[in-house]
Design a protein around this motif. Sequence first.
Motif, PDB file in Angstrom:
ATOM      1  N   ALA A 181       0.828  -1.210   0.000  1.00 20.22           N
ATOM      2  CA  ALA A 181       0.000   0.000   0.000  1.00 20.22           C
ATOM      3  C   ALA A 181       0.862   1.260   0.000  1.00 20.22           C
ATOM      4  O   ALA A 181       0.499   2.277  -0.612  1.00 20.22           O
ATOM      5  CB  ALA A 181      -0.924  -0.007   1.218  1.00 20.22           C
ATOM      6  N   ARG A 182       2.012   1.207   0.672  1.00 24.12           N
ATOM      7  CA  ARG A 182       2.879   2.388   0.706  1.00 24.12           C
ATOM      8  C   ARG A 182       3.394   2.725  -0.688  1.00 24.12           C
ATOM      9  O   ARG A 182       3.558   3.892  -1.058  1.00 24.12           O
ATOM     10  CB  ARG A 182       4.057   2.137   1.645  1.00 24.12           C
ATOM     11  CG  ARG A 182       4.950   3.362   1.843  1.00 24.12           C
ATOM     12  CD  ARG A 182       6.313   2.961   2.326  1.00 24.12           C
ATOM     13  NE  ARG A 182       6.979   2.056   1.390  1.00 24.12           N
ATOM     14  CZ  ARG A 182       8.259   1.722   1.488  1.00 24.12           C
ATOM     15  NH1 ARG A 182       9.002   2.202   2.460  1.00 24.12           N
ATOM     16  NH2 ARG A 182       8.800   0.901   0.609  1.00 24.12           N
TER      17      ARG A 182
ATOM     18  N   ALA B 261      -5.233   2.832   5.768  1.00 27.08           N
ATOM     19  CA  ALA B 261      -6.649   2.576   5.498  1.00 27.08           C
ATOM     20  C   ALA B 261      -6.808   1.443   4.495  1.00 27.08           C
ATOM     21  O   ALA B 261      -7.671   0.564   4.646  1.00 27.08           O
ATOM     22  CB  ALA B 261      -7.324   3.853   4.997  1.00 27.08           C
ATOM     23  N   GLU B 262      -5.986   1.451   3.430  1.00 30.90           N
ATOM     24  CA  GLU B 262      -6.062   0.383   2.436  1.00 30.90           C
ATOM     25  C   GLU B 262      -5.706  -0.964   3.062  1.00 30.90           C
ATOM     26  O   GLU B 262      -6.345  -1.987   2.778  1.00 30.90           O
ATOM     27  CB  GLU B 262      -5.123   0.681   1.272  1.00 30.90           C
ATOM     28  CG  GLU B 262      -5.157  -0.414   0.201  1.00 30.90           C
ATOM     29  CD  GLU B 262      -4.166  -0.165  -0.923  1.00 30.90           C
ATOM     30  OE1 GLU B 262      -3.506  -1.138  -1.345  1.00 30.90           O
ATOM     31  OE2 GLU B 262      -4.055   0.990  -1.374  1.00 30.90           O
TER      32      GLU B 262
ATOM     33  N   GLU C 132       1.634   9.129   1.860  1.00 32.33           N
ATOM     34  CA  GLU C 132       0.282   9.245   2.418  1.00 32.33           C
ATOM     35  C   GLU C 132       0.059   8.091   3.410  1.00 32.33           C
ATOM     36  O   GLU C 132      -0.493   7.050   3.057  1.00 32.33           O
ATOM     37  CB  GLU C 132      -0.763   9.199   1.307  1.00 32.33           C
ATOM     38  CG  GLU C 132      -0.626  10.328   0.287  1.00 32.33           C
ATOM     39  CD  GLU C 132      -1.684  10.236  -0.801  1.00 32.33           C
ATOM     40  OE1 GLU C 132      -2.797   9.745  -0.502  1.00 32.33           O
ATOM     41  OE2 GLU C 132      -1.394  10.633  -1.941  1.00 32.33           O
ATOM     42  N   ALA C 133       0.499   8.311   4.623  1.00 37.19           N
ATOM     43  CA  ALA C 133       0.428   7.255   5.636  1.00 37.19           C
ATOM     44  C   ALA C 133      -0.999   6.822   5.907  1.00 37.19           C
ATOM     45  O   ALA C 133      -1.298   5.628   6.016  1.00 37.19           O
ATOM     46  CB  ALA C 133       1.093   7.733   6.931  1.00 37.19           C
TER      47      ALA C 133
ATOM     48  N   LEU D 193       5.775   4.989   9.433  1.00 40.02           N
ATOM     49  CA  LEU D 193       5.680   5.813   8.221  1.00 40.02           C
ATOM     50  C   LEU D 193       5.936   7.289   8.508  1.00 40.02           C
ATOM     51  O   LEU D 193       6.535   7.987   7.692  1.00 40.02           O
ATOM     52  CB  LEU D 193       4.302   5.631   7.586  1.00 40.02           C
ATOM     53  CG  LEU D 193       3.968   4.204   7.113  1.00 40.02           C
ATOM     54  CD1 LEU D 193       2.551   4.142   6.553  1.00 40.02           C
ATOM     55  CD2 LEU D 193       4.966   3.736   6.065  1.00 40.02           C
ATOM     56  N   ARG D 194       5.487   7.782   9.636  1.00 40.37           N
ATOM     57  CA  ARG D 194       5.662   9.195   9.955  1.00 40.37           C
ATOM     58  C   ARG D 194       7.108   9.558  10.252  1.00 40.37           C
ATOM     59  O   ARG D 194       7.537  10.692  10.048  1.00 40.37           O
ATOM     60  CB  ARG D 194       4.796   9.560  11.159  1.00 40.37           C
ATOM     61  CG  ARG D 194       3.332   9.700  10.827  1.00 40.37           C
ATOM     62  CD  ARG D 194       3.103  10.945   9.939  1.00 40.37           C
ATOM     63  NE  ARG D 194       1.713  11.106   9.582  1.00 40.37           N
ATOM     64  CZ  ARG D 194       0.804  11.699  10.377  1.00 40.37           C
ATOM     65  NH1 ARG D 194       1.155  12.121  11.566  1.00 40.37           N
ATOM     66  NH2 ARG D 194      -0.433  11.820   9.944  1.00 40.37           N
TER      67      ARG D 194
END
Length: 813
Positions: A340-341, A353-354, A347-348, A415-416
Motif C-alpha cells: 500500500a505504501r 486505510a487500504e 500518504e500514511a 511511516l511518519r
Amino acid sequence: MSAPRWAALIERHYRAVLVASLLLGAAAALSLTRLRLDVDVLGMLPRGEPAFDDFKTFVADFGELDELLILVDGPRPAREQVAAALTAALARVDGIASVQGRIDTATAAEALLGRYLANYIPLADHDELRQRLTPDGIAAQLAADKALLAAPFDLSLARAVSEDPLGLRRIAGRHLAAAAGDALPDLAGGYLTARDGEALLLIARPTGSAFDGAFTARLLSGVDRAIATARAAVPDAPVRVALTGSYVFAQEDAATLKADIQRYTLLSLLGVLAVFWFGYGNLRVLPFVAYPLLLSTLLAFAVSLLLYDQLNALSLSFAAILYGLSIDSAIHFYGRLLEARQRHPGEARAAIAETLASLGWANVAGSGTTAAAFLVIALSCLAVVQQLGILTTIGMLITLGEFFVLYPALGFLLLRHGAALPPARDTPRLGAWAAAAQRRAALVRGILVLVAIGGVLGALRVPLDPSLRRLRPTDSPALRVQEEIAARFTRSDRAGAVLVAGADTEAALVAGEAVAARLRAYRDEGVLANPQTIDALLPSAAVQRRRLAAYDALPRDAALAALDPALRAAGFDPARFAGFKAAFAAPRDEIVTLATPALAPFAPVIERHVREHAGGAAMVASYAEPAAGHDWSAIATRLRADLPDLPLAVAARSLLEERLRGVLERELLAFIALAVVANFALLALALGDLRDAAAVLAPVLLVVVAVFALMAAGGMAVDPVNLVVTPLLLGIGVDNGVYVLNASRELGGAGPAVRSCGRAICVTSGTTIAGFGVLALSTYPPLAALGSLMVVGLALALAAAIVALPALMRRTG
C-alpha cells in the motif's frame, strides 16, 4: 466505521495508543509476581468423575504427597548398617517429623498380644478357644509345647511357652497374619525389604508441604547432609542411597519447569523473529512485530490470574504457541502495508486505510478460527488442556484487537518517522505452482481423494495412551527410583484401594470392617487377590467390646483349676507359669485405639490404612488387586451395590487409566466435530460463501487425516495433551487458505494470489512452526509430541494452501 475513518481516528491518537499499551504491558508484567504454578501431575486430570476424584483423594490422604522415600540398596548387613545410621541422622534434620526405620516386630507383637490379647481373638475362633480350655484341650496343647521344646535349645521358645502355654497368642497372631495378605513388603531384619532381598526402604514424613519451594529446598539439603553423615559412619559399605517422593519430584519439576519456560520463551521468540527476518530481510522493523507479541503474552498471563489460582506447568507452553500465532497478524499487516505504501507514497493514512480494508475480514476470519480452535479445547475436562485453550484464546482475542488498534498506531509511527522499509516482494515460483494446480484441478482432486482414503484407513489405527507416567518428564531420576521401588516392593501394578470415611475414627473403622468383610468374600470367590485391611490390627471399639465380653464369659476358672495338674502331668513346674495364670484370670476391659502405645511400632502400617483429619473425621483404606480375568471397574460397581449405605470410593491406577482412555476417545471425537462445525461456520460468515468456506476447510481436514495416519505409522499414540492437535490444525491451518482466497478474489486467480501473498503465508507458517517447534524440545513427552505433530501438520497445511486449495476453489479470473 469505514477503514478511512478508523485510520483517521487512530492517526489522531496513535501516540496515546502506544503510551497506553506500554502502561498496560508494564502493569501486566508486574502482575506476574503473583503467578503460582501447579506441578502436580494429578492436577491435570478431570474433576467431578469418581474414578479421578477418588484417586486424587487416595493420593492426598494415603499417597506420597507428604512422604520422602529413601531406597537403600546393597548387601546385608551393610545396607542395614547404613540404614540405621541414616535413620538417626534423618531424625535430626529440621523439617522431618518422623522416620520409619527398623521395626522390632517380636517386641511389638509381644506388647500387643500380651496386655491386649483378648482384643485380638476373633469371635469366630472362640469355639476353638473353648475347646483348648477343656481338660483334654489343655493336655493336648501341653503335649504340643513339650514337643516344641524338644527341638534344639532356644530360650525364646522356652519363654514363649511359659508366657502362653495354651497357645492363645498363636490364635490371635494367625488372624493378624491372615489379614495382612501377601502383597506387603517383607520385614527382613525389621526393615521394609524388597522381594529380592537386596534393598530396604525408609520412609520420612516432613512437616511442610512439598509444594513450598523454600521448605523443600531446605529439607532436601538437610537430607543430603544426613546421607553424607550415614556414609561417613559406614565408609566402606557398597550401598546405594536413592530418593523419591513428592518432595524430590517437586524440586525436579521446579528446575525442569524453569529450564523449559526459559527455553520456550527465548527460543520461540528468537525463532519467530528469525523467520520474519529471513522472509523480509529487515531488522529495523523487528520491534514492530516483537512488541505486540510480548504485549499480548503479558496481557494473557495477567488475565489468567483473574481466572485461576495457579497455572498448570504444561499449560504455560501457551506462551510459545502464542508467539507463533499472534505474529501472523503482524506479518500480513506489514506485508500489505509495504504494498500500500508503494501505491500511496507519502500518504500514511491512505496506506494504512487500504491495509485495514484489504485485510480486516480476512484477519477476523483467520484469528477467529484460531481462537475458536482453542476455545473448543477449552471445553475439555482435562485441566491442562482447558487452561491451554483458555489462555491461548485470550491471547488470540487480544491479538485481534491489536490488529485494528495497535498495528495501525505502530504503522503511523513507522511511516511518519521515515523508517526505511524494504520494497514488497512477491513469490513468482509459488504463484506458478498454484496456477498449475488450478489448471489441473481434476487431477489434483483425484490425488486428494486417494490420499484421503489411505489416510482415513491409517488414522483409524491410532491407539490411545492414558498412562499417567507419560505426563512426567523423561529425564527424571525420582521417577526411575519410584518405578524401581514399585517393581521391587509391590506385587502388582493392578492393586487398588477402597476408601471409606467416617465422622470420627470409630465410624470409619466400622465402615472399614464392612468393606474388609466384602473383600475377603470376593477373595474366597476368586474375584480378588491379596486383600489387606486394618480391621485385624486395629478393630473398631464395638468389635473389641464384643470380643472382650466373649473372653470374660469363657470358663477361665475351670481352666485354671485344670491347668496345674496338667502341667505337672506333662513334666512342667506350675510355678513357672504364675505370670500367665495371673494375666489369664484378670478381667479384660481396655480398648485399643490409635493412641495406644503398644501400636506405636505399627505406625507405618496404620498410616497406610487410617488417616485422621482436622475436626475429628477419619478415612480408612483397604487394599487388594483383581484376580486374573477381573477388573476394578466391575469390582467397584459390585462393591457399591453390596454396600449401598456406605459412601465408599475406589482408587486404582488401572481404573483411572481405563476412565481416562474413555475421556480421550470422547474428547477426541468431540474436538473433531466441534472444530469442523465452528470453523466452517466462522469461515462461511467471514467469507460470505458456503462453497468457499468448504474449499478452505477441506484441505486442512485432509492434513488432519494425514497427521493421524503418520502417527499410526510411527507408533505414536493420542495422549491427554496431543489430542488437541485436531482442533489446533483446523483452526490454525485454515488461516493460509483464508488469505489466499481473499487475495484470489482481489487479483482474479490462485496464481496471482499466491504470488502476492505467498511470502506472507510462508513466513506466518514458519513463525507458527517455530512457536510449536520449540515444544518438541520439551522434557515433557506430551508437549514434545504435540510440538512435533504440529510442525508436521502446519508444514502440510502450508503445502495444501498452495497446491490443494487452488484445485478446490472456484476460478475467479
